[in-house]
Design a protein around this motif. Sequence first.
Motif, PDB file in Angstrom:
ATOM      1  N   PHE A   1       0.827  -1.204   0.000  1.00 31.95           N
ATOM      2  CA  PHE A   1       0.000   0.000   0.000  1.00 31.95           C
ATOM      3  C   PHE A   1       0.866   1.261   0.000  1.00 31.95           C
ATOM      4  CE2 PHE A   1      -2.689   3.095   2.462  1.00 31.95           C
ATOM      5  CZ  PHE A   1      -3.630   3.292   1.480  1.00 31.95           C
ATOM      6  N   ASP A   2       0.695   2.083  -1.011  1.00 34.92           N
ATOM      7  CA  ASP A   2       1.377   3.376  -1.153  1.00 34.92           C
ATOM      8  C   ASP A   2       2.896   3.261  -1.289  1.00 34.92           C
ATOM      9  OD1 ASP A   2      -0.902   4.855  -1.215  1.00 34.92           O
ATOM     10  OD2 ASP A   2      -0.612   5.867   0.695  1.00 34.92           O
ATOM     11  N   CYS A   3       3.408   2.079  -1.629  1.00 39.29           N
ATOM     12  CA  CYS A   3       4.868   1.972  -1.763  1.00 39.29           C
ATOM     13  C   CYS A   3       5.331   1.083  -2.905  1.00 39.29           C
ATOM     14  CB  CYS A   3       5.508   1.538  -0.447  1.00 39.29           C
ATOM     15  SG  CYS A   3       4.997  -0.083   0.144  1.00 39.29           S
ATOM     16  N   VAL A   4       4.515   0.179  -3.415  1.00 38.69           N
ATOM     17  CA  VAL A   4       4.924  -0.688  -4.520  1.00 38.69           C
ATOM     18  C   VAL A   4       4.109  -0.335  -5.753  1.00 38.69           C
ATOM     19  CG1 VAL A   4       5.067  -3.054  -5.391  1.00 38.69           C
ATOM     20  CG2 VAL A   4       5.646  -2.563  -3.010  1.00 38.69           C
ATOM     21  N   GLY A   5       4.792  -0.071  -6.851  1.00 40.12           N
ATOM     22  CA  GLY A   5       4.138   0.256  -8.106  1.00 40.12           C
ATOM     23  C   GLY A   5       4.747  -0.526  -9.244  1.00 40.12           C
ATOM     24  N   MET A   6       3.979  -0.658 -10.309  1.00 40.48           N
ATOM     25  CA  MET A   6       4.438  -1.406 -11.477  1.00 40.48           C
ATOM     26  C   MET A   6       3.885  -0.751 -12.735  1.00 40.48           C
ATOM     27  SD  MET A   6       3.662  -5.417 -12.416  1.00 40.48           S
ATOM     28  CE  MET A   6       4.699  -6.059 -11.093  1.00 40.48           C
TER      29      MET A   6
ATOM     30  N   PRO B   1       4.695   8.309  -4.893  1.00 44.97           N
ATOM     31  CA  PRO B   1       5.895   7.896  -5.631  1.00 44.97           C
ATOM     32  C   PRO B   1       5.776   6.516  -6.265  1.00 44.97           C
ATOM     33  CG  PRO B   1       6.487   8.824  -3.504  1.00 44.97           C
ATOM     34  CD  PRO B   1       4.994   8.658  -3.496  1.00 44.97           C
ATOM     35  N   ASP B   2       4.914   5.646  -5.717  1.00 49.33           N
ATOM     36  CA  ASP B   2       4.775   4.317  -6.315  1.00 49.33           C
ATOM     37  C   ASP B   2       4.186   4.410  -7.725  1.00 49.33           C
ATOM     38  OD1 ASP B   2       2.447   5.225  -5.063  1.00 49.33           O
ATOM     39  OD2 ASP B   2       1.800   3.253  -4.406  1.00 49.33           O
ATOM     40  N   ASN B   3       3.186   5.266  -7.909  1.00 52.58           N
ATOM     41  CA  ASN B   3       2.614   5.454  -9.243  1.00 52.58           C
ATOM     42  C   ASN B   3       3.528   6.263 -10.146  1.00 52.58           C
ATOM     43  OD1 ASN B   3       0.175   4.160  -9.848  1.00 52.58           O
ATOM     44  ND2 ASN B   3      -1.017   5.588  -8.645  1.00 52.58           N
ATOM     45  N   ALA B   4       3.935   7.428  -9.684  1.00 49.83           N
ATOM     46  CA  ALA B   4       4.745   8.309 -10.514  1.00 49.83           C
ATOM     47  C   ALA B   4       6.088   7.667 -10.844  1.00 49.83           C
ATOM     48  CB  ALA B   4       4.947   9.651  -9.813  1.00 49.83           C
ATOM     49  N   GLY B   5       6.722   7.043  -9.843  1.00 44.85           N
ATOM     50  CA  GLY B   5       8.014   6.419 -10.078  1.00 44.85           C
ATOM     51  C   GLY B   5       7.949   5.305 -11.096  1.00 44.85           C
ATOM     52  N   ALA B   6       6.884   4.499 -11.057  1.00 45.58           N
ATOM     53  CA  ALA B   6       6.739   3.426 -12.037  1.00 45.58           C
ATOM     54  C   ALA B   6       6.551   3.981 -13.440  1.00 45.58           C
ATOM     55  CB  ALA B   6       5.569   2.522 -11.650  1.00 45.58           C
TER      56      ALA B   6
END
Length: 296
Positions: free
Chosen positions: A19-24, A135-140
């Motif tokens: 939650f709020d930390c892993v993005g793909m 950052p999980d969404n934007a960073g991915a």
Amino acid sequence: MAILRVRVSGTTANLGSGFDCVGMALSFHDELELELVDDPDVLEIEVEGEGAGNVPQDDSHLVVSSMLTGLAAWGGERPGIRLHCHNRIPHSRGLGSSASAIVAGLAFAWGISYPGADLDLPELTRLSSLLEGHPDNAGAAVWGGAILGWFEGNAVRLVQLNVPPAISARVWVPEFEVGTAGARSVLPDSVARTDAVDQAIAAATLPMALQRRHDLLWAATSDRLHQAHRAGLMPSSFELMTALREEGVPAAISGAGPTVIAVGTREQLSRSDVIGAEGFARHDLALGSGVELTRR
């Protein structure tokens, strides 16, 4: 006149326990073309595909407003704008359309502010995360693949996960929408200690499960913090996710929903073939690539 082109992936966040930390990043892509004209009063926006007829046609268009924020941050001058958007990322479905629009606008701003320079991905990550809030969404969307990302003050910390090609995704996209703000509003301020412990175990396992211990993906994508609280906003999505998990599929609500996502090996995803999903469009996706900026 100069023409800039941006290609940016959609994203999924949380993957259950992250939650709020892993993005793909996923292989839904928006492709945008920006023609720069001399008259700064020119603003023309054309949208094909997702959002056509529904998104603003002025400075509040998310790509344009993000570009203007980037120009202000990096010292670029506003040009006249003719923007064409070919959108494939579904809107308000938990697939990162807002993050992708912000990243695209900032990529344009970088191309205007620093003509001829490669994109500064850490700087793009920093500013897009501040604008988007996650950052999980934007960073991915910036880096592609799978990432672990979080704020440390106003700084963004990001770790790229080495997910092998054996891992792919399957999504079920419903016709209805759920706004992120509404999905956030139903979350409780506190959770039971047992739920927090279970969530910590799953979240700690998730990066390892994605990278090499794929047999742990079903357990690692379990959630005790957010999905059940949002079930009333998307009952059919929650029902589908539950049915998939009962078949051993590593399924979760994508982002704030209402899309359902499963990540895993071909064999793990094939377990979903026995589940009917009326009212959902199914897509098989690879991991998406990072943002691309080209000039002509």
